[in-house]
Write a protein that holds these residues in place. Structure first.
Motif, short mmCIF file in Angstrom:
data_model
loop_
_atom_site.label_atom_id
_atom_site.label_comp_id
_atom_site.label_asym_id
_atom_site.label_seq_id
_atom_site.Cartn_x
_atom_site.Cartn_y
_atom_site.Cartn_z
N HIS A 47 0.81 -0.98 -0.05
CA HIS A 47 -0.13 -0.10 0.12
C HIS A 47 0.73 1.40 0.02
CE1 HIS A 47 -3.88 1.99 1.99
NE2 HIS A 47 -3.25 3.06 0.99
N HIS A 49 1.36 4.89 -2.27
CA HIS A 49 0.73 5.93 -3.37
C HIS A 49 2.04 6.64 -3.96
CE1 HIS A 49 -3.52 5.88 -1.97
NE2 HIS A 49 -2.81 5.50 -0.68
N LYS A 137 -8.95 -1.95 -5.66
CA LYS A 137 -8.99 -1.06 -4.73
C LYS A 137 -10.09 -0.30 -4.61
CE LYS A 137 -7.80 1.95 -1.24
NZ LYS A 137 -6.61 2.50 -1.47
N HIS A 237 -5.21 -0.30 6.10
CA HIS A 237 -5.06 0.73 7.17
C HIS A 237 -6.15 0.73 8.26
CE1 HIS A 237 -7.68 3.36 5.12
NE2 HIS A 237 -6.77 3.97 4.27
N ASP A 311 0.96 2.72 3.58
CA ASP A 311 0.20 3.80 3.35
C ASP A 311 0.94 5.06 3.12
OD1 ASP A 311 -1.96 5.09 2.31
OD2 ASP A 311 -2.89 4.94 4.13
ZN LIG Z 1 -3.79 4.88 0.92
#
Ligand SMILES: [Zn+2]
Ligand SMILES: NC(=O)NC(NC(N)=O)C(=O)[O-]
Ligand SMILES: [Zn+2]
Length: 450
Positions: A47, A49, A137, A237, A311
């Motif tokens: 996870h 970005h 997702k 998360h 995350d």
């Molecule tokens: Zn995220």
């Protein structure tokens, strides 16, 4: 801990030799002795970005994967949103893969987005899965990104029925806004927007609970002989360690194919210690109180939380509004990619975390979620994805510490003292990072499901 030599040939592990067998098995080729350092499977971050293409001023493949390599991460699965466009079709996946070409220092796979636009279009979803996304997702609340709208339970049900045929997972951001439960009115101009407690009240644990409750109405489809057998649900998360976690445990007992991750920031920080105006700590779902943090650790140690992920969700410093310190308006997302191993280890030691647990939470289970059968463990035939690190080495994460993420200043970990120093990172047999330096060429591979 035992001493072993890992023999690598053409990117794969070909033997694991114990100390007694060393002399008899001495091989030709380069031998590197890491002394007392620990060799573990490289971390797999399911996870992150990286915001490439389209928002490379936020992060980008080169800086993101350099930070990953410096942190012992050898595989990273990129989220379908925050890049521009979002990865929701074969065309947009192609833009991702093209952007990754010769610009990644570790292996990178891609999740696709499940959004209202494609959820009822099975052939569009099939095309995206055929093109190689490792799973899908979706969000159950607004994502903050215009071309990535939220899904409801019926979109998710449709998505799961397609994923079942591919045996790939659906990852869900599980927060659902319950109007009556918003404890503050955002338009109230008497709110103290610099106070973390104001932000915390805007996203109560009941939002996570409501989303998970809703999800479980469709998760049962994934049971053996269910209409979506073969699909899998993964909650990203998790922050709420109370009712949300109880619901997930019950679902597992009932045979739903479901897993859950939490992130280092929920295990390292608590709401009480977040200074006024320090929006580096803003993320969604929010970091909750110290009692919740203790319960998260307990659930992780007891195996009720399956794995960890970063995350990592950066932006440009301007959008973190660090000067103004407005928690309601700042971009939500924690920047952590390079530090997840030392953070998990440093904050976990008092709970008795073992190296085996680190390898399970950060490599073995993430590999399984992402369908990577040749990764996640030091085993003969697997990719030679390794991290070599010194658990006892302490360091100050100060301004002098080399940080490879694009915007170190927005990381909530700056200023902390951590233990666990990465000496070297090896990805498919290539030494991609060694003591502050990266390999000259970006030789990571894009991972596409077949
Ligand atoms: Zn995220
Ligand atoms: N658009 C985002 O990156 N959102 C992310 N933001 C966080 N976690 O604060 C996330 O994963 O939900
Ligand atoms: Zn999310």
């Amino acid at each position: 801990m035992c001493k072993r030599a890992v023999e690598i040939k053409e990117g794969n592990i070909i033997s694991i030799v114990s100390e007694e067998d060393w002399p008899r098995n001495s091989k030709t080729g380069q031998v590197v002795d890491y002394g007392e350092a620990v060799i573990m499977p490289g971390l797999i971050d399911v996870h992150a970005h990286l915001d490439d293409p389209g928002r490379t001023e936020w992060e980008g493949f080169p800086s993101g994967t350099k930070a990953a390599a410096a942190g012992g991460i050898t595989t990273l699965i990129d989220m379908p949103l925050n890049s521009d466009p979002s990865t929701i079709s074969t065309e947009t996946l192609k833009l991702k893969v093209d952007a990754a070409e010769k610009r990644i220092y570790v292996d990178v796979g891609f999740w696709g987005g499940l959004v209202p636009e494609n959820a009822y279009n099975a052939s569009a979803l099939e095309a995206l899965l055929n093109a190689g996304v490792l799973g899908l997702k979706s969000f159950m609340c607004p994502s903050g990104i215009n071309d990535f709208p939220m899904t409801n339970a019926s979109h998710i049900k449709e998505g799961l029925s397609v994923l079942a045929r591919y045996k790939r997972p659906l990852l869900v951001h599980a927060e659902m806004e319950k109007g009556s439960e918003r404890h503050v009115k955002l338009e109230d101009d008497t709110l103290d927007t610099r106070s973390y407690s104001t932000y915390l009240k805007t996203r109560p644990p009941s939002w996570e609970e409501a989303a998970i409750r809703e999800l479980l109405t469709v998760a049962k489809d994934t049971r053996t002989d269910g209409p979506a057998e073969g699909a899998h649900l993964h909650i990203v998360h998790l922050s709420d360690a109370s009712s949300s976690l109880d619901l997930l445990m019950e679902a597992k007992t009932n045979g739903d194919s479901i897993t859950v991750e939490t992130c280092p920031h929920y295990l390292a920080f608590s709401a009480e210690e977040i200074p006024d105006g320090d929006t580096r700590f803003k993320c969604a779902p929010p970091i909750r109180d110290a009692a919740n943090k203790e319960k998260l650790w307990e659930a992780l140690m007891d195996g009720h939380i399956d794995m960890l992920s970063s995350d990592h969700s950066p932006t440009v410093p301007e959008l973190k509004l660090l000067d103004e310190g407005n928690f309601l308006k700042a971009w939500g997302g924690i920047s952590s990619l390079q530090f997840v191993l030392p953070v998990t280890w440093s904050y976990g030691r008092k709970y008795g975390v073992t190296l085996e647990q680190l390898a399970s939470w950060w490599s073995e289970r993430p590999a399984k979620l992402a369908g990577q059968v040749s990764k996640g463990a030091i085993a003969i035939g697997n990719h030679a994805d390794l991290v070599v690190w010194e658990p006892e080495a302490e360091f100050e994460l100060d301004n002098d510490h080399p940080v490879h993420m694009k915007h170190p200043s927005i990381s909530a970990y700056l200023g902390r003292r951590l233990s666990g120093k990465v000496l070297a990172t090896i990805s498919r047999g290539n030494l991609v990072y060694k003591e502050g330096n990266h390999a000259p060429a970006a030789c990571g591979s894009p991972i596409l499901a077949t």
